[in-house]
Motif scaffolding. Structure first.
Motif, PDB file in Angstrom:
ATOM      1  N   LEU A  69       0.790  -1.220   0.000  1.00 37.97           N
ATOM      2  CA  LEU A  69       0.000   0.000   0.000  1.00 37.97           C
ATOM      3  C   LEU A  69       0.826   1.275   0.000  1.00 37.97           C
ATOM      4  O   LEU A  69       0.331   2.362   0.299  1.00 37.97           O
ATOM      5  CB  LEU A  69      -0.985  -0.016   1.178  1.00 37.97           C
ATOM      6  N   SER A  70       2.115   1.135  -0.340  1.00 37.04           N
ATOM      7  CA  SER A  70       2.970   2.279  -0.632  1.00 37.04           C
ATOM      8  C   SER A  70       3.539   2.060  -2.028  1.00 37.04           C
ATOM      9  O   SER A  70       3.684   0.918  -2.476  1.00 37.04           O
ATOM     10  CB  SER A  70       4.092   2.394   0.394  1.00 37.04           C
ATOM     11  N   TYR A  71       3.844   3.127  -2.733  1.00 37.32           N
ATOM     12  CA  TYR A  71       4.116   2.994  -4.159  1.00 37.32           C
ATOM     13  C   TYR A  71       5.367   2.192  -4.501  1.00 37.32           C
ATOM     14  O   TYR A  71       5.421   1.542  -5.554  1.00 37.32           O
ATOM     15  CB  TYR A  71       4.168   4.378  -4.825  1.00 37.32           C
ATOM     16  N   ILE A  72       6.368   2.164  -3.610  1.00 40.74           N
ATOM     17  CA  ILE A  72       7.603   1.440  -3.950  1.00 40.74           C
ATOM     18  C   ILE A  72       7.401  -0.081  -3.905  1.00 40.74           C
ATOM     19  O   ILE A  72       7.692  -0.768  -4.891  1.00 40.74           O
ATOM     20  CB  ILE A  72       8.771   1.899  -3.055  1.00 40.74           C
ATOM     21  N   PRO A  73       6.884  -0.660  -2.804  1.00 39.09           N
ATOM     22  CA  PRO A  73       6.635  -2.107  -2.844  1.00 39.09           C
ATOM     23  C   PRO A  73       5.593  -2.493  -3.901  1.00 39.09           C
ATOM     24  O   PRO A  73       5.693  -3.559  -4.518  1.00 39.09           O
ATOM     25  CB  PRO A  73       6.145  -2.444  -1.433  1.00 39.09           C
ATOM     26  N   PHE A  74       4.626  -1.620  -4.128  1.00 41.70           N
ATOM     27  CA  PHE A  74       3.628  -1.861  -5.175  1.00 41.70           C
ATOM     28  C   PHE A  74       4.309  -1.940  -6.541  1.00 41.70           C
ATOM     29  O   PHE A  74       4.083  -2.879  -7.324  1.00 41.70           O
ATOM     30  CB  PHE A  74       2.581  -0.740  -5.138  1.00 41.70           C
ATOM     31  N   TYR A  75       5.172  -0.972  -6.820  1.00 39.64           N
ATOM     32  CA  TYR A  75       5.889  -0.951  -8.102  1.00 39.64           C
ATOM     33  C   TYR A  75       6.748  -2.199  -8.260  1.00 39.64           C
ATOM     34  O   TYR A  75       6.752  -2.835  -9.324  1.00 39.64           O
ATOM     35  CB  TYR A  75       6.758   0.305  -8.196  1.00 39.64           C
ATOM     36  N   GLU A  76       7.466  -2.574  -7.209  1.00 39.75           N
ATOM     37  CA  GLU A  76       8.362  -3.728  -7.289  1.00 39.75           C
ATOM     38  C   GLU A  76       7.580  -5.021  -7.517  1.00 39.75           C
ATOM     39  O   GLU A  76       7.981  -5.865  -8.323  1.00 39.75           O
ATOM     40  CB  GLU A  76       9.200  -3.820  -6.008  1.00 39.75           C
ATOM     41  N   TYR A  77       6.455  -5.174  -6.825  1.00 39.42           N
ATOM     42  CA  TYR A  77       5.649  -6.385  -6.986  1.00 39.42           C
ATOM     43  C   TYR A  77       5.148  -6.513  -8.426  1.00 39.42           C
ATOM     44  O   TYR A  77       5.268  -7.572  -9.056  1.00 39.42           O
ATOM     45  CB  TYR A  77       4.463  -6.341  -6.016  1.00 39.42           C
ATOM     46  N   VAL A  78       4.571  -5.434  -8.946  1.00 39.90           N
ATOM     47  CA  VAL A  78       4.035  -5.486 -10.307  1.00 39.90           C
ATOM     48  C   VAL A  78       5.151  -5.707 -11.319  1.00 39.90           C
ATOM     49  O   VAL A  78       5.014  -6.520 -12.252  1.00 39.90           O
ATOM     50  CB  VAL A  78       3.238  -4.201 -10.614  1.00 39.90           C
ATOM     51  N   SER A  79       6.273  -5.015 -11.137  1.00 40.39           N
ATOM     52  CA  SER A  79       7.405  -5.166 -12.059  1.00 40.39           C
ATOM     53  C   SER A  79       7.868  -6.617 -12.137  1.00 40.39           C
ATOM     54  O   SER A  79       8.221  -7.117 -13.210  1.00 40.39           O
ATOM     55  CB  SER A  79       8.577  -4.278 -11.619  1.00 40.39           C
ATOM     56  N   ASN A  80       7.863  -7.305 -10.996  1.00 40.73           N
ATOM     57  CA  ASN A  80       8.305  -8.709 -10.958  1.00 40.73           C
ATOM     58  C   ASN A  80       7.340  -9.645 -11.694  1.00 40.73           C
ATOM     59  O   ASN A  80       7.717 -10.766 -12.034  1.00 40.73           O
ATOM     60  CB  ASN A  80       8.467  -9.178  -9.511  1.00 40.73           C
ATOM     61  N   HIS A  81       6.106  -9.186 -11.920  1.00 45.55           N
ATOM     62  CA  HIS A  81       5.113 -10.027 -12.592  1.00 45.55           C
ATOM     63  C   HIS A  81       4.871  -9.631 -14.046  1.00 45.55           C
ATOM     64  O   HIS A  81       4.119 -10.304 -14.757  1.00 45.55           O
ATOM     65  CB  HIS A  81       3.785  -9.998 -11.817  1.00 45.55           C
ATOM     66  N   ILE A  82       5.499  -8.562 -14.493  1.00 44.38           N
ATOM     67  CA  ILE A  82       5.352  -8.142 -15.883  1.00 44.38           C
ATOM     68  C   ILE A  82       6.151  -9.062 -16.789  1.00 44.38           C
ATOM     69  O   ILE A  82       7.295  -9.426 -16.480  1.00 44.38           O
ATOM     70  CB  ILE A  82       5.799  -6.667 -16.048  1.00 44.38           C
TER      71      ILE A  82
END
Length: 411
Positions: A69-82
């Motif tokens: 629920l903060s933009y950095i872990p959110f970004y990292e999670y999505v990036s790992n699944h792209i």
């Protein structure tokens, strides 16, 4: 499994914007069908050859994503699944739950080949910070509760139920999609609507405005619901609430009451509970800063709050027509012409309509009251009176007369 409501008009808008380099932001009050729309869109993508591995679909209010629920872990999670080197479709429900989410969204655009879809239950999603960061690179698709046309396809009626009876049901229960499960059981429907309303007030308004007064907010909602379609102003409403003791005594003797009401109306607008609209001086060709109207997002909420009543049917019909104009992508304002009012000026880049709404045109005094402001307008744009009349009279000196139900079922 409950069959999903089909919303082809909204789905087609998403399809039109597919693979365009703009972020698609789907807004609307809670439970109006945004998440279902994205589910339908995901199905469309898969049916049209997109691999499921290239679709990332996350509802950020799920506890599954509580650590994102903060933009950095959110970004990292999505990036790992792209899937790198391929087109990916990113679909995020209730993204306002993620702090500084707009920074992550901009990075996805810069770093990967992605097509992005977002939903949100309040207009803070379109905040100044976001607008500045992504200026010109997003489109808002506003989802409303069911139109009357959708309502007819969504519910099953006995063959002997007339169109007027169906319309009466629509006026009474509104168009929140979830209500289909309760088959016009008034008690159950009111419980569901009360639950949605409470969630909107608590989560979409009070959590974001922690100094707001819950009691005052509820009182204002009831006042606005009771006065849909009436000309008013924050100062006038503030005076009424101060007189009733809802606003503190020390605020009564200044314009603080009006400013407080204005702020609270803005909160309700941001949560898509009410739509305030302003007045436009037709002869002076300018927007007026004082006096306007407020329309509620769904009449089911009004009836839940106030109890169902038919007394102010004219304003109820006005509310229905206003929402339909918004659905049809018109920009809507109230018209002022001399000492009279035109209910709606509805505009698109290549079109303008002047519209009066009334329950009936049968009485001579009523007919003159409704036609007088339209006759006073000096231009040649289309002028329409909408009523519940079923009459052979289709025009009054060039002013069209249309039955409201026929209008709602038209294009």
């Amino acid at each position: 499994m409950i069959e999903r409501v089909q919303r082809p008009d909204y789905l087609n808008k998403l399809i039109e914007f597919r693979d365009k380099d703009i972020i698609k932001i789907i807004t609307g009050i809670r439970r109006c069908g945004k998440s279902t729309l994205l589910d339908l869109y995901e199905e469309y993508l898969i049916e049209n050859g997109v691999s499921e591995s290239n679709i990332i679909h996350m509802n950020m209010e799920s506890l599954k994503y509580r650590d994102l629920l903060s933009y950095i872990p959110f970004y990292e999670y999505v990036s790992n699944h792209i899937v790198k080197g391929q087109k990916n479709y990113l679909i995020f429900d209730e993204l306002q739950a993620v702090t500084n989410w707009e920074k992550a969204i901009e990075s996805f655009r810069l770093d990967y080949d992605v097509d992005i879809y977002i939903t949100g239950s309040n207009a803070y999603l379109l905040s100044t910070e976001f607008s500045t960061l992504l200026s010109g690179r997003y489109v808002e698709i506003r989802v409303l509760p069911l139109s009357f046309k959708e309502f007819l396809t969504f519910y099953e009626f006995n063959p002997d139920v007339s169109i007027d009876e169906k319309f009466q049901k629509y006026l009474q229960y509104g168009g929140m999609p979830i209500l289909r499960e309760f088959e016009f059981n008034t008690a159950r429907i009111n419980q569901v609507l009360e639950g949605i309303y409470s969630t909107v007030i608590l989560r979409d308004i009070l959590e974001r405005n922690n100094t707001a007064d819950h009691a005052l907010l509820n009182k204002l909602v009831i006042y606005l619901a009771d006065n849909i379609g009436s000309i008013t102003s924050p100062n006038n409403i503030g005076n009424v609430l101060a007189h009733e003791g809802v606003i503190e005594v020390e605020k009564r003797k200044s314009n603080v009451a009006g400013k407080t009401v204005d702020k609270y109306i803005s909160m309700l607008k941001s949560a898509f509970v009410f739509y305030p609209i302003g007045r436009y001086d037709i002869k002076g060709k300018q927007l007026l800063k004082t006096l306007g109207k407020n329309y509620i997002i769904d009449l089911g909420f009004r009836n839940m709050l106030l109890g169902y009543r038919d007394a102010d049917r004219g304003h109820i019909l006005e509310n229905i027509v206003f929402l339909e104009l918004i659905r049809r992508d018109y920009r809507v304002s109230i018209g002022k012409i001399g000492d009279t009012e035109v209910d709606f000026i509805a505009e698109k880049p290549d079109e303008k309509l002047y519209i009066q709404v009334t329950e009936t045109m049968m009485g001579e005094a009523t007919r003159e009251r409704e036609l007088r402001p339209l006759r006073a307008i000096p231009d040649n744009y289309e002028k329409i009176v909408l009523s519940m009349d079923k009459s052979f009279i289709k025009s009054y000196d060039g002013i069209k007369s249309i039955n409201i139900i026929e209008f709602l079922l038209g294009e």
